[in-house]
Design a protein around this motif. Structure first.
Motif, PDB file in Angstrom:
ATOM      1  N   ILE A  28     -66.557 -40.251  24.384  1.00 41.21           N
ATOM      2  CA  ILE A  28     -66.545 -39.481  23.130  1.00 41.21           C
ATOM      3  C   ILE A  28     -65.200 -39.638  22.419  1.00 41.21           C
ATOM      4  N   PHE A  29     -64.087 -39.563  23.176  1.00 40.07           N
ATOM      5  CA  PHE A  29     -62.760 -39.724  22.575  1.00 40.07           C
ATOM      6  C   PHE A  29     -62.515 -41.151  22.096  1.00 40.07           C
ATOM      7  N   THR A  30     -63.319 -42.091  22.532  1.00 41.11           N
ATOM      8  CA  THR A  30     -63.200 -43.461  22.055  1.00 41.11           C
ATOM      9  C   THR A  30     -63.994 -43.670  20.770  1.00 41.11           C
ATOM     10  N   ILE A  31     -65.131 -43.009  20.632  1.00 37.58           N
ATOM     11  CA  ILE A  31     -66.033 -43.254  19.500  1.00 37.58           C
ATOM     12  C   ILE A  31     -65.805 -42.292  18.326  1.00 37.58           C
ATOM     13  N   ILE A  32     -65.725 -40.997  18.597  1.00 34.94           N
ATOM     14  CA  ILE A  32     -65.682 -39.982  17.535  1.00 34.94           C
ATOM     15  C   ILE A  32     -64.512 -40.162  16.559  1.00 34.94           C
TER      16      ILE A  32
END
Length: 187
Positions: free
Chosen positions: A44-48
């Motif tokens: 999530i911290f890579t995409i969002i």
């Protein structure tokens, strides 16, 4: 053979040890990390951040800004891999076990924070933005991921990261504000 036989044998032995250690590391990753809440957090911290930036970016400056972001990613991954290889730190919950760097940090958070700082308030001194970026990265980001248990400092202190992040920001900033690109204007 150009390499002396004794040196070649030592290199082969070390290589075999590294391959074995990597295989054990990957087994641990598949058993304890893959699909854990920490793994999902990293994904999530890579995409969002990229999704949010993509929606809010200054569209006519996308190429110029991505140029700077790719520099931030490349140099961050290089230093991160170098530091991990030298034993300064280690990562416990990588989204991808084959890279010796922390993907959410190097490929998402650092470049997106850079992009946001470059875009907002373009008339603020890049030195002030670099100070903010380096303090945010070194004294908030790194301790946060260490507190979560994703990152383990072994022979490193957050203070060492401060000038590195400062210089990375300034070099990236000079790339995106080069005269080869249009001038930055407030949104």
């Amino acid at each position: 053979m150009i390499i002396p036989e004794e040196a070649a044998k030592k290199i082969d032995d070390i290589y075999k040890s590294l391959v074995f250690a990597n295989q054990k590391d990957h087994e641990i990753w598949f058993e304890y990390v893959f699909l854990s809440w920490q793994w999902w957090f990293c994904v999530i911290f890579t995409i969002i951040p990229w999704v949010l930036w993509w929606k809010c970016r200054k569209k006519e400056s996308t190429n110029r800004l991505l140029y700077g972001a790719f520099f931030i990613m490349l140099i961050s991954m290089f230093f991160d891999s170098f530091g991990a290889e030298l034993g300064f730190w280690d990562y416990r919950y990588e989204p991808v076990p084959f890279l010796p760097s922390f993907t959410p940090w190097d490929l998402s958070l650092l470049p997106v924070i850079f992009l946001v700082l470059v875009q907002i308030k373009p008339n603020i001194s890049p030195i002030l933005k670099a100070i903010f970026y380096s303090v945010l990265s070194s004294f908030i980001g790194e301790p946060f991921f260490e507190w979560l248990g994703f990152y383990k400092s072994i022979n490193w202190t957050f203070l060492f990261s401060l000038p590195i992040h400062f210089l990375i920001f300034l070099i990236g900033y000079s790339l995106v504000t080069s005269k080869n690109f249009e001038e930055l204007k407030p949104k």
